[in-house]
Design a protein around this motif. Sequence first.
Motif, PDB file in Angstrom:
ATOM      1  N   LYS A  83      -3.235  -8.897 -17.481  1.00 18.08           N
ATOM      2  CA  LYS A  83      -2.317  -9.955 -18.081  1.00 18.08           C
ATOM      3  C   LYS A  83      -3.004 -10.655 -19.247  1.00 18.08           C
ATOM      4  O   LYS A  83      -2.436 -11.880 -19.369  1.00 18.08           O
ATOM      5  CB  LYS A  83      -1.053 -10.112 -17.490  1.00 18.08           C
ATOM      6  N   GLY A  84      -3.504  -9.745 -20.306  1.00 14.09           N
ATOM      7  CA  GLY A  84      -4.819 -11.308 -21.094  1.00 14.09           C
ATOM      8  C   GLY A  84      -5.817 -12.218 -20.818  1.00 14.09           C
ATOM      9  O   GLY A  84      -5.922 -12.675 -21.679  1.00 14.09           O
ATOM     10  N   CYS A  85      -5.634 -11.935 -19.815  1.00 12.29           N
ATOM     11  CA  CYS A  85      -7.052 -12.972 -19.234  1.00 12.29           C
ATOM     12  C   CYS A  85      -7.940 -12.268 -18.057  1.00 12.29           C
ATOM     13  O   CYS A  85      -7.770 -11.487 -17.807  1.00 12.29           O
ATOM     14  CB  CYS A  85      -6.772 -14.388 -18.348  1.00 12.29           C
ATOM     15  N   SER A  86      -8.907 -13.178 -18.808  1.00 10.24           N
ATOM     16  CA  SER A  86     -10.130 -11.773 -18.131  1.00 10.24           C
ATOM     17  C   SER A  86      -9.834 -13.113 -16.582  1.00 10.24           C
ATOM     18  O   SER A  86     -10.982 -13.726 -16.046  1.00 10.24           O
ATOM     19  CB  SER A  86     -11.558 -12.555 -19.141  1.00 10.24           C
ATOM     20  N   LEU A  87      -9.881 -12.129 -15.690  1.00  9.43           N
ATOM     21  CA  LEU A  87      -9.492 -12.566 -14.121  1.00  9.43           C
ATOM     22  C   LEU A  87     -10.846 -13.089 -13.383  1.00  9.43           C
ATOM     23  O   LEU A  87     -11.543 -13.978 -12.899  1.00  9.43           O
ATOM     24  CB  LEU A  87      -8.944 -11.655 -13.449  1.00  9.43           C
ATOM     25  N   VAL A  88     -12.125 -12.091 -13.886  1.00  6.43           N
ATOM     26  CA  VAL A  88     -13.399 -12.049 -12.905  1.00  6.43           C
ATOM     27  C   VAL A  88     -14.193 -11.403 -13.357  1.00  6.43           C
ATOM     28  O   VAL A  88     -14.097 -10.303 -13.508  1.00  6.43           O
ATOM     29  CB  VAL A  88     -13.529 -12.138 -11.584  1.00  6.43           C
ATOM     30  N   THR A  89     -15.617 -11.788 -13.692  1.00  2.05           N
ATOM     31  CA  THR A  89     -16.794 -11.132 -13.036  1.00  2.05           C
ATOM     32  C   THR A  89     -18.025 -10.412 -12.720  1.00  2.05           C
ATOM     33  O   THR A  89     -17.846 -11.546 -12.252  1.00  2.05           O
ATOM     34  CB  THR A  89     -17.346 -11.047 -14.963  1.00  2.05           C
ATOM     35  N   LEU A  90     -17.932  -9.225 -12.256  1.00  2.00           N
ATOM     36  CA  LEU A  90     -18.453  -9.468 -11.303  1.00  2.00           C
ATOM     37  C   LEU A  90     -19.712  -8.616 -11.537  1.00  2.00           C
ATOM     38  O   LEU A  90     -19.984  -7.633 -12.397  1.00  2.00           O
ATOM     39  CB  LEU A  90     -18.294  -7.978 -10.141  1.00  2.00           C
ATOM     40  N   LYS A  91     -20.996  -8.986 -10.570  1.00  2.00           N
ATOM     41  CA  LYS A  91     -22.383  -7.727 -10.950  1.00  2.00           C
ATOM     42  C   LYS A  91     -21.792  -6.576  -9.909  1.00  2.00           C
ATOM     43  O   LYS A  91     -21.878  -6.726  -9.041  1.00  2.00           O
ATOM     44  CB  LYS A  91     -23.485  -8.486 -11.129  1.00  2.00           C
ATOM     45  N   ARG A  92     -23.016  -6.384 -10.399  1.00  2.00           N
ATOM     46  CA  ARG A  92     -23.609  -4.968  -9.511  1.00  2.00           C
ATOM     47  C   ARG A  92     -23.416  -5.103  -8.355  1.00  2.00           C
ATOM     48  O   ARG A  92     -24.655  -5.762  -8.154  1.00  2.00           O
ATOM     49  CB  ARG A  92     -24.407  -3.652 -10.027  1.00  2.00           C
ATOM     50  N   GLY A  93     -23.098  -4.647  -6.753  1.00  2.00           N
ATOM     51  CA  GLY A  93     -23.313  -4.868  -6.023  1.00  2.00           C
ATOM     52  C   GLY A  93     -22.683  -6.037  -5.464  1.00  2.00           C
ATOM     53  O   GLY A  93     -21.663  -6.032  -4.146  1.00  2.00           O
ATOM     54  N   GLU A  94     -21.463  -6.386  -6.669  1.00  2.00           N
ATOM     55  CA  GLU A  94     -20.160  -8.131  -5.922  1.00  2.00           C
ATOM     56  C   GLU A  94     -18.648  -7.129  -5.373  1.00  2.00           C
ATOM     57  O   GLU A  94     -17.434  -8.065  -5.463  1.00  2.00           O
ATOM     58  CB  GLU A  94     -20.334  -8.652  -6.469  1.00  2.00           C
ATOM     59  N   TYR A  95     -19.312  -5.966  -6.675  1.00  2.00           N
ATOM     60  CA  TYR A  95     -17.763  -4.761  -5.934  1.00  2.00           C
ATOM     61  C   TYR A  95     -17.888  -3.888  -5.611  1.00  2.00           C
ATOM     62  O   TYR A  95     -18.771  -2.749  -5.400  1.00  2.00           O
ATOM     63  CB  TYR A  95     -17.474  -4.818  -7.423  1.00  2.00           C
ATOM     64  N   ASP A  96     -17.051  -3.107  -5.247  1.00  2.00           N
ATOM     65  CA  ASP A  96     -16.351  -1.917  -4.902  1.00  2.00           C
ATOM     66  C   ASP A  96     -15.264  -1.352  -4.759  1.00  2.00           C
ATOM     67  O   ASP A  96     -14.159  -2.491  -5.926  1.00  2.00           O
ATOM     68  CB  ASP A  96     -16.525  -1.330  -3.343  1.00  2.00           C
ATOM     69  N   GLU A  97     -15.452   0.005  -5.530  1.00  2.00           N
ATOM     70  CA  GLU A  97     -13.586   0.519  -5.609  1.00  2.00           C
ATOM     71  C   GLU A  97     -12.770  -0.160  -5.168  1.00  2.00           C
ATOM     72  O   GLU A  97     -11.880  -0.634  -5.908  1.00  2.00           O
ATOM     73  CB  GLU A  97     -13.419   2.400  -5.416  1.00  2.00           C
ATOM     74  N   ASN A  98     -12.194  -0.521  -3.785  1.00  2.00           N
ATOM     75  CA  ASN A  98     -11.621  -1.371  -3.453  1.00  2.00           C
ATOM     76  C   ASN A  98     -10.876  -2.390  -3.694  1.00  2.00           C
ATOM     77  O   ASN A  98      -9.866  -3.213  -4.105  1.00  2.00           O
ATOM     78  CB  ASN A  98     -11.094  -1.388  -2.020  1.00  2.00           C
ATOM     79  N   ARG A  99     -11.905  -3.328  -3.940  1.00  2.00           N
ATOM     80  CA  ARG A  99     -12.571  -4.317  -4.500  1.00  2.00           C
ATOM     81  C   ARG A  99     -11.791  -4.282  -6.012  1.00  2.00           C
ATOM     82  O   ARG A  99     -10.712  -5.643  -6.622  1.00  2.00           O
ATOM     83  CB  ARG A  99     -13.328  -5.256  -4.376  1.00  2.00           C
ATOM     84  N   LEU A 100     -11.947  -3.978  -6.910  1.00  2.00           N
ATOM     85  CA  LEU A 100     -11.361  -4.374  -8.161  1.00  2.00           C
ATOM     86  C   LEU A 100      -9.957  -3.462  -8.552  1.00  2.00           C
ATOM     87  O   LEU A 100      -9.452  -3.913  -9.070  1.00  2.00           O
ATOM     88  CB  LEU A 100     -12.590  -2.648  -8.703  1.00  2.00           C
ATOM     89  N   ALA A 101      -9.645  -2.558  -7.436  1.00  2.00           N
ATOM     90  CA  ALA A 101      -8.368  -2.046  -7.341  1.00  2.00           C
ATOM     91  C   ALA A 101      -7.405  -2.900  -6.773  1.00  2.00           C
ATOM     92  O   ALA A 101      -6.277  -2.971  -7.999  1.00  2.00           O
ATOM     93  CB  ALA A 101      -8.035  -0.709  -6.555  1.00  2.00           C
ATOM     94  N   SER A 102      -7.493  -3.460  -6.254  1.00  2.00           N
ATOM     95  CA  SER A 102      -6.658  -4.773  -5.810  1.00  2.00           C
ATOM     96  C   SER A 102      -6.613  -5.837  -6.162  1.00  2.00           C
ATOM     97  O   SER A 102      -6.112  -6.850  -6.462  1.00  2.00           O
ATOM     98  CB  SER A 102      -7.247  -5.313  -4.230  1.00  2.00           C
ATOM     99  N   LEU A 103      -7.826  -6.096  -7.786  1.00  2.00           N
ATOM    100  CA  LEU A 103      -8.197  -6.767  -8.554  1.00  2.00           C
ATOM    101  C   LEU A 103      -6.864  -6.427  -9.455  1.00  2.00           C
ATOM    102  O   LEU A 103      -6.181  -7.836 -10.314  1.00  2.00           O
ATOM    103  CB  LEU A 103     -10.034  -7.363  -8.945  1.00  2.00           C
ATOM    104  N   MET A 104      -7.236  -5.767  -9.861  1.00  2.00           N
ATOM    105  CA  MET A 104      -6.484  -5.307 -11.142  1.00  2.00           C
ATOM    106  C   MET A 104      -5.435  -4.714 -10.531  1.00  2.00           C
ATOM    107  O   MET A 104      -4.218  -5.248 -11.648  1.00  2.00           O
ATOM    108  CB  MET A 104      -6.918  -3.851 -11.622  1.00  2.00           C
ATOM    109  N   ILE A 105      -4.828  -4.570  -9.355  1.00  2.00           N
ATOM    110  CA  ILE A 105      -3.368  -4.480  -9.197  1.00  2.00           C
ATOM    111  C   ILE A 105      -2.588  -5.457  -8.791  1.00  2.00           C
ATOM    112  O   ILE A 105      -1.930  -5.422  -9.284  1.00  2.00           O
ATOM    113  CB  ILE A 105      -3.348  -2.823  -9.270  1.00  2.00           C
ATOM    114  N   GLY A 106      -3.468  -5.852  -8.149  1.00  2.00           N
ATOM    115  CA  GLY A 106      -2.713  -7.178  -7.742  1.00  2.00           C
ATOM    116  C   GLY A 106      -2.312  -7.151  -5.630  1.00  2.00           C
ATOM    117  O   GLY A 106      -2.283  -5.660  -5.734  1.00  2.00           O
TER     118      GLY A 106
END
Lengths: 502, 356
Positions: free
Chosen positions: A214-237
């Motif tokens: 929604k127009g805000c930068s939520l978080v920046t993650l380095k390689r290794g700090e994220y996986d598909e599920n983490r990203l998906a849940s961050l995005m979709i909430g």
Amino acid sequence: MSNLLQIQNIRKTFPGVVALDDISLSIAPGEIHTLLGENGAGKSTLMNVLTGLYRPDRGEILFDGAPIHFNSPRDSLAVGIGMVHQHFMLVPAHTVFENILLALDGVPLLFSKKKYKQQVQTILDDLELDLDLDDPVWKLSIGAQQWIELIKLLARDCRLLILDEPTAVLTPQESARLFEVLTRLRDRGKSILFISHKMREVMELSDRVTVLKKGCSLVTLKRGEYDENRLASLMIGEDQIPMWIKPACKRDQLALEIKNLSVRNTRGRADLDNFNMKLYRGQILGVAGVAGNGQKPLAEVLTGLKEATSGRILAGDKDITNSTARSSYIAGIAHIPEDRKSIGIAPDMTVGDNLIMKNFNSKLFRRWIFQDRAAIRKNATAKIDQFAIKAGPDGNPVRYLSGGNIQKVIIARELSEKPAVLVALYPTRGLDIGSAEYVHKVIIDGANQGMSTILISEDLDELLKLSDEIVVMFRGRLVGCVDPQETTREEIGLLMSGEVQT
Amino acid sequence: MKLITEKRELSSQLFRFIAPIISVLVALFVAGFLLQAAGVNPAQAYFEILQEALGSTYGLSETLVKTTPLIFASLGVSLAFRMQIWNIGAEGQIYMGACGASGVALFSGIESHPVMITAMFLAAFLCGGLWAGVAGILRARWRVNEVIVTLLMNYIAILGVDYLIYGPWKDPKGYNFPLTAQFSDAARLTEYFDTRFHSGFFLALFCALVLYLFMERTVWGYEIKVIGSNPKAARYAGMRTGLAIFAVLFLSGAIAGIAGFGEVAGLQHRLQHGISPGYGYTAIIIAWLAKRSALGVVIVSFLMGVLLVGGDSLQLTWQLPVAFVYAFQGLILFFLLASDFFIHNRLKLVKGDHHA
Ligand SMILES: Nc1ncnc2c1ncn2[C@@H]1O[C@H](COP(=O)(O)OP(=O)(O)OP(=O)(O)O)[C@@H](O)[C@H]1O
Ligand SMILES: [Mg+2]
């Protein structure tokens, strides 16, 4: 490590819409940075701010530590920020070389063609790209055209390359090739800002990922700090991903049969060559193939935009090959076209008006010769809600919507009339994962109620997940037919390359 | 330092509204120098224009008389614009409309006033429509550019009318002047207040209202807007674009044709040489300035009417050459168009080392 680009508290509003609320982000030299976010989160807007197409209302952009203010894309190119747009801006009649030359600044009037050609050829050789500089652009596939766009930027020695959903128009093979090249460029110190909705790619390619919401930068993650599920849940909430179950198709009632169908294009080549196919009621028939192997002509003949040269199309026992016989039938065929912006929408009209484009004449939206404005508005509200379209303020023209939301408007319209047959070309291209899942659910629901679907897609995951049967096209012919339960990605890949036939 | 232009992403509603007003003021200011050079006090001249065009019953009536054909013709042109069709032939369509209406008035022998007027109206409507419809068929069938066709057909229409009034339709009792006989009373629109102001003006307003409803409320208006916005999408949605092109050009010409009806039935009461002093061309500019709105057409047509009448008076009172009046009108148009540019762009001074 000092940053190449630093964005601080950027805000950008349009009338009635906050497209970017508060974005901060940094890009280091020699990294691939991915932007991830739902449709309408503001990714493209941010890119357009970076390349000088839009001016931010607030906030600061530092490039090489110095604040910059761009007035046009030319300004950003001058400092070394270049973008590959989703809709390429090439001159089709010119050759590859001429197009690249056009992008260069300061080419003298009487230039040594040989010298420049040598220079461009060096870039090609260096990246091991197989492009003929003397080919006219119209002959090239979309994938090849995208290479030209990229080379234009490299020829100008851009230090930050921005790619807005580049893989949306590429085949899996072409995407893999693009990633190879991008990685190599990264290793040489170029910075790359990349947008994609495809998780697999994001995981594979990124050094860092920034999630926008929604127009805000939520978080920046380095390689290794994220996986598909983490990203998906961050995005979709908390939003839920819809669930569905796919029943097996019974194959009792034939919906559509294509017999020895051939279509020639204006250049005399065969777009479809002796093509045969059967589609049953309630079936989802996946059509795999590298783009440009006849999928689009197939969709166009079925939906009445093109004429067959020979062969027959039967609906049940009715011959609908010729267009007058077909026209009444076509009303029952929904079509999600490949070329959304150019044929799918009337860009200056409102979302509500676009949602009724196929059935504006139906009794639902009409009283005698007058349009029923109340009904049209009600329909719009319902569809916007159902498909979670970010439509902006009331009466917003469709052209102001984000790419994915335009796509949703078309899908919502095409699926609204309970069509007998759906011809869908790459229906989830450009949709975020939540929306893609929702579209899948709608297609499955339709199939449960008897809608037959021809699903043309390059996304093998999508095809394998949805289809009852997958056919593979190569050079306008059907080269294979596989059962999604038993086949493998490799088998389909081989069929798509035309090397084997079943 | 250098001056660059920069695109405005959005311009405020207020600015959109005042930009044209400012531009007219600037035009008046610049024209003021011309007037001064010609030995005329600009303030006095401008007062004269307003006085002449609006300050008396006679002036106002003359302004409305000129406004009437402008409204019809501009409505026709702007209808085609909505579908991205460029009808440059309103002038010819006015002549054809006038010709059709005159034919009925002169030769039908109808005696009842309402029947006669209706018949003349329909004849003008049909003649203007068919005239433009030719361009419509050529465009829809063979993709012949409608700009060229409509433009060239102006000459045919004007010369064709000339042929009639110098030849077969010439009034035998007219001392060899190139005009037809006077229409009977049944073929004349009502005039008011002892002036030339006639009921055609109300018909024009009514027409604007109908066209507004047509575009904004009907299914056909919707189709026209879709085709205008994206013809490919329209075809994909199953709309018959060829038919629509013909229909819209027909209607566009038909409405311009009504202007011709108004001129002969309301004003001239006969067909004669030069019945339109270029209303059809002014209409293109009006349609363009009015953007897409029917109300805009009415307002801009009225302003043009003021300019035409006021300009005439400059010519009479100050003995200014007619070229001056044209230059004056040209200046106003020029600055109006410029204001359109400034609504979408802004100028900016930048330091020399700026990347641009
Ligand atoms: N020119 C514009 N005028 C008005 N609103 C706009 C304009 N451009 C974008 N928007 C709005 O800003 C928001 C963000 O749009 P943007 O195109 O940046 O989304 P996105 O993240 O790229 O989405 P997608 O994944 O669908 O491409 C959307 O709500 C969109 O409607
Ligand atoms: Mg986008």
